[in-house]
Design an enzyme around this catalytic site. Structure first.
Site, PDB file in Angstrom:
ATOM      1  N   HIS A  46     -40.659 -78.011  53.710  1.00  0.00           N
ATOM      2  CA  HIS A  46     -41.368 -79.295  53.780  1.00  0.00           C
ATOM      3  C   HIS A  46     -40.381 -80.458  53.603  1.00  0.00           C
ATOM      4  CE1 HIS A  46     -44.748 -76.652  52.252  1.00  0.00           C
ATOM      5  NE2 HIS A  46     -45.292 -77.180  53.313  1.00  0.00           N
ATOM      6  N   LYS A 158     -42.158 -72.446  62.043  1.00  0.00           N
ATOM      7  CA  LYS A 158     -42.594 -71.145  61.515  1.00  0.00           C
ATOM      8  C   LYS A 158     -44.038 -70.870  61.952  1.00  0.00           C
ATOM      9  CE  LYS A 158     -43.838 -70.242  57.199  1.00  0.00           C
ATOM     10  NZ  LYS A 158     -45.135 -69.527  57.329  1.00  0.00           N
ATOM     11  N   SER A 194     -42.084 -70.355  52.740  1.00  0.00           N
ATOM     12  CA  SER A 194     -43.542 -70.444  52.832  1.00  0.00           C
ATOM     13  C   SER A 194     -44.086 -70.726  51.443  1.00  0.00           C
ATOM     14  CB  SER A 194     -44.109 -69.111  53.340  1.00  0.00           C
ATOM     15  OG  SER A 194     -45.497 -69.044  53.060  1.00  0.00           O
TER      16      SER A 194
END
Ligand code: PAF
Length: 292
Positions: A46, A158, A194
């Site tokens: 992020h 992703k 993730s």
């Protein structure tokens, strides 16, 4: 509300009117706006999206909203990590200047009834395994894009199928925000970043490496000139089976339609979804036919 780190400040908007006021102020000051939608539990992937947005725009909005309508599994929604204070610090340090952190009622006010569907792409892979997931995702993304009205919104590769669905709906609905994909960020050992990784036990974290190892093995097979989808997929499956993972799919698909292909004769995505302990992980690699 303002949150301050040692070097940065981020304005926290919890309502649509607070968000609009903050974005309008940025526009009035002549700044362009980048947008990074997230469900929180921020990690280095992020932060990369935010940094990319901050490189291109004077104002970067990040949304932090665990969207209930895209979870097809109540347990997954309940267990999804929620780490707001950490997220605000990570977002601010990476260069976000406005955080939109709405309640469920703010995003889905009383009477909200519209569902956005991304068409045939949503029937493949994740769509087949997670009924309703893409409708929920596309609906919230369209609403967020219309609330923020950014120049560019950033999505990680992703979630390659998610990115393709978002591109489809933004094109079809003539939404004025450009969509930019950003490369997957990996741990040094290859595991794709993730928010769900924090729920892996130490043993499961080692087993989870089979996804990225398998994708790399398949990539080598494709780079060596192999065109058969089944042979390329077998290289991936060998690693998944070796780690005894419960695999939902390990499939070579057309990069535009996400339909499975038999032959690597165009731009493709080799996509994998597998459950490791209590955690379902996805990953992918883009493959193109080797030059002959
Ligand atoms: O990728 C995610 O985190 C979510 O699917 C998104 C795009 C923020 C929509 O809820």
């Amino acid at each position: 509300m303002l949150v301050t780190t040692s070097t940065r400040r981020i304005t926290v908007a919890r309502t649509v009117s607070e968000l609009r006021a903050a974005v309008d102020a940025a526009r009035s000051a002549g700044r362009s706006v980048g947008f990074v939608p997230t469900m929180g539990a921020l990690h280095a992937g992020h932060a990369t999206l935010v940094r990319e947005a901050a490189r291109q725009h004077g104002t970067v909005v990040i949304s932090i909203f665990v969207n209930p309508t895209q979870f097809n599994d109540a347990g997954d929604l309940q267990n999804y990590p929620r780490t707001e204070q950490h997220d605000l610090l990570v977002a601010a340090e990476a260069g976000a200047t406005i955080a939109f952190v709405p309640s469920v009622d703010e995003v889905y006010p009383h009477g909200f009834a519209t569902v956005v569907s991304g068409g045939p792409i949503t029937e493949q892979l994740e769509g087949a395994h997670r009924p309703g997931h893409f409708d929920g995702m596309a609906t919230v993304v369209v609403r967020l894009l219309n609330l923020v009205r950014a120049d560019v919104a950033y999505f990680g590769r992703k979630d390659a199928q998610q990115l393709a669905v978002v591109e489809q709906v933004v094109r079809d609905l003539a939404i004025g925000t450009r969509i930019q994909g950003v490369e997957t960020v990996r741990e040094p050992d290859g595991l794709a970043m993730s928010s769900r990784n924090v729920r892996l036990s130490a043993d499961d974290r080692v087993r989870a490496l089979a996804l990225s190892r398998g994708l790399r093995a398949a990539q080598r097979v494709a780079d060596g000139g192999e065109h058969s989808a089944r042979t390329i997929e077998s290289a991936l499956r060998a690693e998944l089976d070796g780690a005894s993972l419960a695999t939902d799919y390990a499939t070579l698909v057309d990069a535009a339609t996400f339909r499975p292909v038999d032959v690597l004769d165009r731009d493709c995505v080799l996509a994998v979804a597998a459950t490791v302990g209590p955690v379902r992980l996805i990953d992918n690699v883009r493959l193109a036919p080797a030059a002959s």
